[in-house]
Scaffold this active site. Structure first.
Site, PDB file in Angstrom:
ATOM      1  N   HIS A  38      69.296  26.719  45.961  1.00 49.66           N
ATOM      2  CA  HIS A  38      70.681  25.989  46.488  1.00 49.66           C
ATOM      3  C   HIS A  38      70.548  24.699  45.805  1.00 49.66           C
ATOM      4  CE1 HIS A  38      73.382  28.408  49.417  1.00 49.66           C
ATOM      5  NE2 HIS A  38      72.332  29.309  49.125  1.00 49.66           N
ATOM      6  N   GLU A 107      77.180  31.127  44.525  1.00 47.20           N
ATOM      7  CA  GLU A 107      78.270  30.688  44.952  1.00 47.20           C
ATOM      8  C   GLU A 107      78.931  29.262  44.437  1.00 47.20           C
ATOM      9  OE1 GLU A 107      76.801  30.334  49.607  1.00 47.20           O
ATOM     10  OE2 GLU A 107      74.927  30.855  48.235  1.00 47.20           O
TER      11      GLU A 107
END
Length: 321
Positions: A38, A107
């Site tokens: 991430h 995402e």
């Protein structure tokens, strides 16, 4: 027998701590490990987001037996697929064959940082499929030239290529992604214990291949403290991936989950130190056909106590599954 893995959750610990944690996980007997990739945590209370590939390189040198895996890397926006192939090949060499490349369509939370518009899910799946095909071609060796719908690759070659290319895992959430995973993946990745995901993967070519699931848990001898921590740091999980893939930042996740209650989180995440509750949470994955389950201990500062307990109590109980 299902294999049980440990998650290096980059959103909740710094890079040195993450490496220390996976070394300990190897020592207490976890079968494999996975690492999130991430640019940002889901919630500000998690507080971290180091570069996963640097962490993995350090982990490859600090450990000797535990398999490593990205869970998952998006090869379409933040990273060009040719660069992902180079990183994965290098890590496979460092890990001496212990690395698996987990991939997913991404995402908005992490990919918006490069300034690109976040397209529809259909376009994202197109981009993802093309990216996986490029990575596979580079893994085969030789010079790759590719001029596709979404990507160009000009005279690319992996000069340091392992004898065995990293197996590619593909994250799934529905029938379209199951088709991609069955056709292009060596294993399937999911975060929900849904038998239809396993069946879809197998139907499209995944029969006999590994199926890897993931489950958040929150160990603490004080169950109330565990529930509060799980709510504070992991209530984002309640949104589901169709929502979670679209939100651009921690403030958005905080707003979207402001009405999620502690008791709601406790119903989906085993909290406390009742080993039977943890085993019961893993069982649906086994019954759905998953061959591996990676556990996520919520709270970066609560890994050592969890790992000690897991080695002595939880892992022996889960072996019985």
């Amino acid at each position: 027998m299902v294999q049980i893995g440990y998650t290096m959750m980059t959103e909740q610990a710094g890079p040195r701590e993450l490496v220390d944690h996976v070394v300990r996980a190897e020592g207490v007997g976890f079968d494999f490990s996975v690492t999130s990739d991430h640019y940002s945590p889901w919630l500000a209370s998690q507080g971290h987001a180091p570069y996963a590939w640097s962490v993995l390189g350090a982990a490859a040198q600090a450990t000797s037996t535990i398999p490593l895996m990205t869970y998952v890397t998006c090869p379409t926006f933040r990273y060009h697929p040719a660069v992902v192939a180079q990183k994965a090949a290098t890590l496979q060499l460092l890990a001496e064959g212990r690395f698996r490349l987990g991939l997913g369509s991404g995402e908005n939370l992490n990919e918006h940082v490069v300034g690109a518009d976040w397209p529809t899910v259909e376009v994202r799946q197109e981009m993802f499929t093309e990216a996986v095909e490029i990575i596979r071609e580079l893994f085969r060796g030789g010079v790759v030239n590719h001029h596709g719908t979404h990507y160009d690759v000009a005279a690319a070659k992996l000069w340091d290529l392992p004898d065995q290319a990293p197996p590619i895992g593909i994250a799934v959430s529905g029938e379209p992604s199951c088709e991609i995973a069955g056709r292009l993946g060596d294993l399937v990745i999911a975060t929900e214990p849904k038998a239809e995901l396993v069946q879809g993967f197998e139907r499209h070519g995944g029969a006999g291949k590994p199926k890897v699931g993931q489950l958040p848990v929150c160990f603490d001898t004080d169950r109330d403290a565990a529930v509060k921590r799980a709510h504070d740091q992991f209530r984002w999980f309640a949104g589901g991936w169709k929502v979670n893939a679209e939100l651009p930042g921690p403030a958005n996740f905080a707003g979207a989950t402001q009405f999620v209650r502690e008791e709601d989180v406790a119903q989906s995440i085993p909290c406390g130190d009742d080993v039977d509750e943890f085993v019961a949470a893993v069982r649906p994955y086994v019954e759905a056909g998953f061959t591996e389950v990676a556990l996520v201990q919520v709270g970066g500062g609560h890994q050592e106590s969890f790992l000690d307990w897991a080695g002595k109590t939880l892992l022996p109980a889960l072996r019985a599954l």
